[in-house]
Design an enzyme around this catalytic site. Structure first.
Site, PDB file in Angstrom:
ATOM      1  CE  LYS A  40      -1.866   1.399   4.186  1.00 15.46           C
ATOM      2  NZ  LYS A  40      -1.313   2.955   4.467  1.00 15.46           N
ATOM      3  CG  ASN A  41       2.265   2.604   3.533  1.00 17.56           C
ATOM      4  OD1 ASN A  41       1.367   2.867   3.240  1.00 17.56           O
ATOM      5  ND2 ASN A  41       2.674   2.426   4.816  1.00 17.56           N
ATOM      6  NE  ARG A 113      -1.035  11.594   7.082  1.00 23.62           N
ATOM      7  CZ  ARG A 113      -1.183  12.764   7.293  1.00 23.62           C
ATOM      8  NH1 ARG A 113      -2.486  13.031   7.585  1.00 23.62           N
ATOM      9  NH2 ARG A 113      -0.134  13.440   7.454  1.00 23.62           N
ATOM     10  CB  CYS A 137      -4.886   5.630  10.713  1.00 25.31           C
ATOM     11  SG  CYS A 137      -5.257   4.352   9.741  1.00 25.31           S
ATOM     12  NE  ARG A 142      -0.918   9.871   9.970  1.00 25.92           N
ATOM     13  CZ  ARG A 142      -1.047   8.982   9.146  1.00 25.92           C
ATOM     14  NH1 ARG A 142      -2.301   8.327   9.288  1.00 25.92           N
ATOM     15  NH2 ARG A 142      -0.182   8.543   8.237  1.00 25.92           N
ATOM     16  CG  ASP A 327       2.700   0.832   9.621  1.00 21.40           C
ATOM     17  OD1 ASP A 327       1.933   1.628   9.813  1.00 21.40           O
ATOM     18  OD2 ASP A 327       4.061   1.478   9.317  1.00 21.40           O
ATOM     19  CB  VAL A 349       6.738   6.133  14.684  1.00 20.53           C
ATOM     20  CG1 VAL A 349       6.360   6.990  13.453  1.00 20.53           C
ATOM     21  CG2 VAL A 349       8.079   5.405  14.669  1.00 20.53           C
ATOM     22  NE  ARG A 435      -7.273   4.435   4.861  1.00 23.09           N
ATOM     23  CZ  ARG A 435      -6.252   4.792   5.637  1.00 23.09           C
ATOM     24  NH1 ARG A 435      -6.336   4.818   6.873  1.00 23.09           N
ATOM     25  NH2 ARG A 435      -5.042   5.094   5.162  1.00 23.09           N
TER      26      ARG A 435
HETATM   27  N1  EPU Z   1       5.698  14.419  11.003  1.00 23.15           N
HETATM   28  C1  EPU Z   1       5.342  15.805  11.409  1.00 23.15           C
HETATM   29  N2  EPU Z   1       5.380  16.450  10.367  1.00 23.15           N
HETATM   30  C2  EPU Z   1       5.269  16.180   9.250  1.00 23.15           C
HETATM   31  C3  EPU Z   1       5.300  15.029   8.736  1.00 23.15           C
HETATM   32  C4  EPU Z   1       5.482  13.969   9.812  1.00 23.15           C
HETATM   33  O1  EPU Z   1       5.521  16.238  12.566  1.00 23.15           O
HETATM   34  O2  EPU Z   1       5.101  17.221   8.017  1.00 23.15           O
HETATM   35  C5  EPU Z   1       5.637  13.333  12.132  1.00 23.15           C
HETATM   36  C6  EPU Z   1       4.465  12.596  12.192  1.00 23.15           C
HETATM   37  O3  EPU Z   1       3.630  13.142  13.062  1.00 23.15           O
HETATM   38  C7  EPU Z   1       4.993  11.227  13.088  1.00 23.15           C
HETATM   39  C8  EPU Z   1       6.272  11.053  12.084  1.00 23.15           C
HETATM   40  O4  EPU Z   1       6.773  12.433  11.775  1.00 23.15           O
HETATM   41  O5  EPU Z   1       5.036  11.330  14.341  1.00 23.15           O
HETATM   42  C9  EPU Z   1       6.332  10.001  11.239  1.00 23.15           C
HETATM   43  O6  EPU Z   1       5.482  10.278  10.086  1.00 23.15           O
HETATM   44  P1  EPU Z   1       5.626  10.078   8.772  1.00 23.15           P
HETATM   45  O7  EPU Z   1       5.610  11.199   7.817  1.00 23.15           O
HETATM   46  O8  EPU Z   1       7.003   9.290   8.672  1.00 23.15           O
HETATM   47  O9  EPU Z   1       4.353   9.251   8.383  1.00 23.15           O
HETATM   48  P2  EPU Z   1       3.355   9.172   7.157  1.00 23.15           P
HETATM   49  O10 EPU Z   1       4.362   9.410   5.881  1.00 23.15           O
HETATM   50  O11 EPU Z   1       2.341   9.992   7.330  1.00 23.15           O
HETATM   51  C10 EPU Z   1       3.914   6.590   6.415  1.00 23.15           C
HETATM   52  C11 EPU Z   1       2.745   5.485   6.335  1.00 23.15           C
HETATM   53  C12 EPU Z   1       2.165   5.190   7.533  1.00 23.15           C
HETATM   54  C13 EPU Z   1       3.537   4.592   8.555  1.00 23.15           C
HETATM   55  C14 EPU Z   1       4.495   5.665   8.545  1.00 23.15           C
HETATM   56  C15 EPU Z   1       5.735   5.388   9.282  1.00 23.15           C
HETATM   57  C16 EPU Z   1       1.809   5.970   4.244  1.00 23.15           C
HETATM   58  C17 EPU Z   1       0.508   6.272   3.512  1.00 23.15           C
HETATM   59  N3  EPU Z   1       1.699   5.870   5.446  1.00 23.15           N
HETATM   60  O12 EPU Z   1       2.937   7.536   7.144  1.00 23.15           O
HETATM   61  O13 EPU Z   1       1.363   3.792   7.347  1.00 23.15           O
HETATM   62  O14 EPU Z   1       2.965   4.108   9.912  1.00 23.15           O
HETATM   63  O15 EPU Z   1       4.830   6.228   7.353  1.00 23.15           O
HETATM   64  O16 EPU Z   1       6.442   4.481   8.544  1.00 23.15           O
HETATM   65  O17 EPU Z   1       2.725   5.625   3.546  1.00 23.15           O
HETATM   66  C18 EPU Z   1      -0.328   2.312   7.735  1.00 23.15           C
HETATM   67  O18 EPU Z   1       0.086   1.930   6.911  1.00 23.15           O
HETATM   68  O19 EPU Z   1      -1.253   2.137   8.667  1.00 23.15           O
HETATM   69  C19 EPU Z   1       0.327   3.636   7.994  1.00 23.15           C
HETATM   70  C20 EPU Z   1      -0.231   4.472   8.909  1.00 23.15           C
END
Ligand code: EPU
Length: 455
Positions: A40-41, A113, A137, A142, A327, A349, A435
């Site tokens: 998915k990611n 997202r 989620c 976030r 995850d 995280v 999802r």
């Molecule tokens: N963060 C910030 N500011 C930002 C972006 C992130 O403070 O602008 C913080 C977040 O709040 C969090 C940390 O940085 O505390 C990590 O967030 P990250 O940006 O790495 O996560 P993401 O890109 O929103 C993706 C996956 C998630 C997975 C995380 C960590 C997708 C669509 N989502 O989220 O997957 O948990 O990376 O590896 O790729 C899932 O599959 O269930 C899922 C939530």
């Protein structure tokens, strides 16, 4: 196809509706073989990347999950023609990319997202981008500050309103020196998707290096991008004027594979996951083994099974890659309720990813969440202000309960707990699970689970 499975498909299409209820008769080990397809990611990001090309892209290994549908629809309202030459394949034709009407884009507000990653590609293609309110989620605040700061550094002008975010780039996007405060997966992807066609060189420090990001870099390289991954989380991107389409098979979904592995452990089961790859799961496999889980690695996948002897407690800290993925912790915690002793799971995280444990306690688990985290002498990951810790004392007999799915991974954990529990459980809101888990009811059925889907 029987009606149960057809109903499941319907449920998958109605993601997020609270009406999807599953009645589960637990206490039976899950046994059998299932297949995981593309991650998915990665898949959703590779779909966005197709916008950057001048020609068609072909993506293989695409799972039937609703996040893919959201991104597909969003591409289509921007003029990308999306077809399915074969099951599990998407052909994405971006030759007539056009601005979408606000109402068409806004229809996706709150659905996923991924739309935030449309910024760079749309700025390159159209000179402007409108991004609706984001969903995904509910596992913490976030924020998207890293994304917007990076885009600003590259020349974007960001206008926020209550409806969403409007971006323009009057002089086009240019390369920049960007250092992320944290190796965010999404912000790293944002920079990659924006910098590949910007003028000049971008140096990204403190980048995320998850396997899905490496696969996205592979996609972009196939399209003609020049991206150099250096040691110590540094990535150099030399912008190029044009990119073309790609043909790519997505890496398998390691998060889904790890979820089924934990399901095998929690239910005393034995599940062969076709498509699971050892290299991407090494950190998970070490923890799985420490808990007592058994696994056999094969060319085509990994068989995960319960040892038949008591499980052991562990201390785990979630982390960015190559650490233990956030995850993976939710499904694993269900298995830890069956371990003999006290386990500790530090979630470093996200600040709110342990809420799902309330439902497990309702089923008889003994899990105490420390909202400020807890000190640990063995810490490897530096403490983050937002972290939490779950202390899981086992083994506890789980019994059926009525619970509601809070988010994707938490929801899958509820499923596993209900399957491991004695008696009957009802789980509402199961549509959310589709999802990220392809045909999860078909898979549960193949593994011998006893359940009924209600509207
Ligand atoms: N963060 C910030 N500011 C930002 C972006 C992130 O403070 O602008 C913080 C977040 O709040 C969090 C940390 O940085 O505390 C990590 O967030 P990250 O940006 O790495 O996560 P993401 O890109 O929103 C993706 C996956 C998630 C997975 C995380 C960590 C997708 C669509 N989502 O989220 O997957 O948990 O990376 O590896 O790729 C899932 O599959 O269930 C899922 C939530």
């Amino acid at each position: 196809m029987n009606s149960l499975v057809q109903d499941a498909r319907k449920a998958g299409a109605r993601v997020g509706l609270a009406g999807d209820r599953l009645t589960i008769h637990g206490g039976k080990p899950l046994k059998g073989t299932i297949t995981v397809r593309g991650a998915k990611n990665l898949v959703t990001k590779a779909m966005v990347a197709s916008l950057l090309g001048e020609t068609e892209s072909l993506l293989r290994g695409v799972p039937e999950i609703s996040d893919v549908n959201v991104v597909r629809n969003l591409l289509e309202v921007h003029g990308v023609v999306v077809t399915e030459p074969e099951p599990g394949e998407l052909l994405l034709d971006p030759r007539n990319v056009e601005s979408a009407h606000f109402a068409e884009i806004d229809a996706f507000a709150g659905a996923s997202r991924i739309p935030i990653l449309f910024c760079g590609p749309l700025l390159h293609r159209l000179g402007e981008a409108f991004i609706p309110d984001l969903g995904g989620c509910r596992i913490g605040d976030r924020p998207i500050d890293f994304h917007l700061d990076a885009l600003r550094a590259m020349g974007a002008v960001v206008d926020k309103s209550y409806e969403g975010i409007h971006l323009t780039a009057p002089d086009g996007l240019h390369g920049a020196m960007i250092e992320l405060p944290y190796p965010s997966v999404g912000a790293t992807e944002q920079v990659l998707l924006s910098a590949v066609r910007a003028t000049g060189v971008t140096e990204l420090k403190n980048a995320a290096i998850e396997p899905e990001i490496m696969d996205l870099i592979a996609v972009l390289q196939k399209m003609g991008a020049i991206i150099q991954v250096e040691p110590n989380r540094v990535i150099f991107i030399e912008g190029v004027e044009t990119l073309h389409g790609y043909t790519h098979r997505a890496i398998p979904d390691r998060n889904e594979a790890a979820s089924w592995a934990s399901a095998a452990l929690a239910t005393h089961g034995d599940i062969k996951v076709i498509g699971a790859q050892q290299q991407e799961l090494m950190t998970f496999l070490n923890v799985f083994r420490k808990v007592g889980g058994m696994f056999d690695v094969d060319d085509d996948g990994i068989r995960f099974f319960h040892p038949g002897t008591p499980l052991k407690p562990v201390v785990v800290e979630t982390d960015v890659h190559p650490g233990f993925m956030t995850d993976w912790q939710q499904p694993l915690i269900v298995a830890l309720t069956q371990a003999e002793g006290v386990s500790v799971v530090h979630e470093t995280v996200y600040e709110n990813r342990l809420g799902f444990t309330d439902a497990l306690n309702q089923m008889g688990a003994d899990i105490v969440v420390h909202k400020e985290g807890i000190e640990s002498v063995t810490r490897r990951v530096p403490r983050r202000p937002l972290e939490q810790a779950a202390v899981v004392t086992g083994p506890t007999d789980l019994h059926g309960a009525d619970v509601h799915v809070p988010d994707l991974r938490g929801g899958f954990s509820h499923l596993i707990a209900a399957l491991a529990a004695d008696g009957t459980s009802t789980i509402s809101g199961v549509g959310i699970i589709s999802r990220g888990y392809e045909r999860f009811l078909d898979k549960l059925q193949a593994l011998g689970a006893d359940f009924v889907l209600e509207d």
